[in-house]
Design a protein around this motif. Structure first.
Motif, mmCIF file in Angstrom:
data_model
loop_
_atom_site.group_PDB
_atom_site.id
_atom_site.type_symbol
_atom_site.label_atom_id
_atom_site.label_comp_id
_atom_site.label_asym_id
_atom_site.label_seq_id
_atom_site.Cartn_x
_atom_site.Cartn_y
_atom_site.Cartn_z
ATOM 1 N N ALA A 1 0.833 -1.186 0.000
ATOM 2 C CA ALA A 1 0.000 0.000 0.000
ATOM 3 C C ALA A 1 0.875 1.246 0.000
ATOM 4 O O ALA A 1 2.010 1.209 0.445
ATOM 5 C CB ALA A 1 -0.915 -0.002 1.218
ATOM 6 N N GLU A 2 0.316 2.313 -0.473
ATOM 7 C CA GLU A 2 0.979 3.613 -0.396
ATOM 8 C C GLU A 2 0.593 4.266 0.926
ATOM 9 O O GLU A 2 -0.365 3.847 1.582
ATOM 10 C CB GLU A 2 0.560 4.497 -1.569
ATOM 11 N N GLU A 3 1.315 5.295 1.326
ATOM 12 C CA GLU A 3 1.025 6.004 2.572
ATOM 13 C C GLU A 3 -0.406 6.556 2.553
ATOM 14 O O GLU A 3 -0.827 7.170 1.568
ATOM 15 C CB GLU A 3 2.025 7.152 2.766
ATOM 16 N N ASN A 4 -1.163 6.292 3.618
ATOM 17 C CA ASN A 4 -2.551 6.749 3.815
ATOM 18 C C ASN A 4 -3.560 6.148 2.844
ATOM 19 O O ASN A 4 -4.692 6.599 2.782
ATOM 20 C CB ASN A 4 -2.650 8.283 3.773
ATOM 21 N N ARG A 8 -10.513 0.615 0.890
ATOM 22 C CA ARG A 8 -11.547 1.092 -0.047
ATOM 23 C C ARG A 8 -10.905 1.647 -1.330
ATOM 24 O O ARG A 8 -11.334 1.322 -2.434
ATOM 25 C CB ARG A 8 -12.408 2.164 0.625
ATOM 26 N N SER A 9 -9.848 2.464 -1.190
ATOM 27 C CA SER A 9 -9.213 3.038 -2.388
ATOM 28 C C SER A 9 -8.481 1.956 -3.186
ATOM 29 O O SER A 9 -8.475 1.992 -4.415
ATOM 30 C CB SER A 9 -8.262 4.177 -2.011
ATOM 31 N N LEU A 38 -3.567 3.100 5.756
ATOM 32 C CA LEU A 38 -2.444 2.172 5.808
ATOM 33 C C LEU A 38 -1.109 2.903 5.693
ATOM 34 O O LEU A 38 -1.030 3.967 5.082
ATOM 35 C CB LEU A 38 -2.558 1.152 4.672
ATOM 36 N N ARG A 39 -0.101 2.310 6.285
ATOM 37 C CA ARG A 39 1.250 2.835 6.147
ATOM 38 C C ARG A 39 1.837 2.343 4.835
ATOM 39 O O ARG A 39 1.487 1.262 4.339
ATOM 40 C CB ARG A 39 2.127 2.363 7.292
ATOM 41 N N LYS A 40 2.768 3.120 4.301
ATOM 42 C CA LYS A 40 3.435 2.728 3.059
ATOM 43 C C LYS A 40 4.117 1.379 3.268
ATOM 44 O O LYS A 40 4.781 1.152 4.276
ATOM 45 C CB LYS A 40 4.466 3.772 2.657
ATOM 46 N N GLY A 41 3.924 0.465 2.311
ATOM 47 C CA GLY A 41 4.542 -0.849 2.383
ATOM 48 C C GLY A 41 3.693 -1.915 3.048
ATOM 49 O O GLY A 41 4.086 -3.076 3.089
#
Length: 123
Positions: A1-4, A8-9, A38-41
């Motif tokens: 995931a990317e930061e924030n 849903r996205s 979510l946090r990055k990674g």
């Protein structure tokens, strides 16, 4: 995931139901919600929800003999939808895209010609 990023996205981008992403990742992330930032990674399962967590290994198309699957990165090329750049190609089932014509008579198959190497340069 990317930061924030949120489940849903991610679901919108990958065309997967966010509730299914949350259900499929509760073993790893019990507090996960569709709106969780979510946090990055952060790694989330986006497929294979029916596979037990202990049997789930991300696909990696290259490993050295002494590597373990757990220490390698998954192959994102195999996991992400390719952008075809606005071509006229039509979507088709994978099995049709991979199928090819089987030649029963190989005499019509072109045989590559041997290419002569140039002579070595003089000393």
């Amino acid at each position: 995931a990317e930061e924030n990023e949120t489940p849903r996205s991610i679901g919108q981008r990958m065309r997967i139901d966010a509730a299914e992403i949350v259900r499929g990742n509760t073993a790893r992330h019990p507090q996960l919600r569709e709106s969780s930032r979510l946090r990055k990674g952060t790694r989330l399962k986006i497929a294979g929800f029916d596979v037990a967590e202990e049997n789930f290994i991300a696909y990696s198309h290259w490993l050295f003999p002494d590597d373990s699957a757990e220490s390698s990165e998954p192959s994102y090329m195999m996991a992400r939808r390719l952008d075809r750049g606005g071509t006229d190609s039509k979507e088709m089932p994978v099995h049709r895209a991979l199928s090819g014509r089987i030649l029963s008579d190989l005499s019509s198959f072109p045989v590559p010609q041997k290419i002569e190497s140039p002579p070595p340069p003089p000393p």
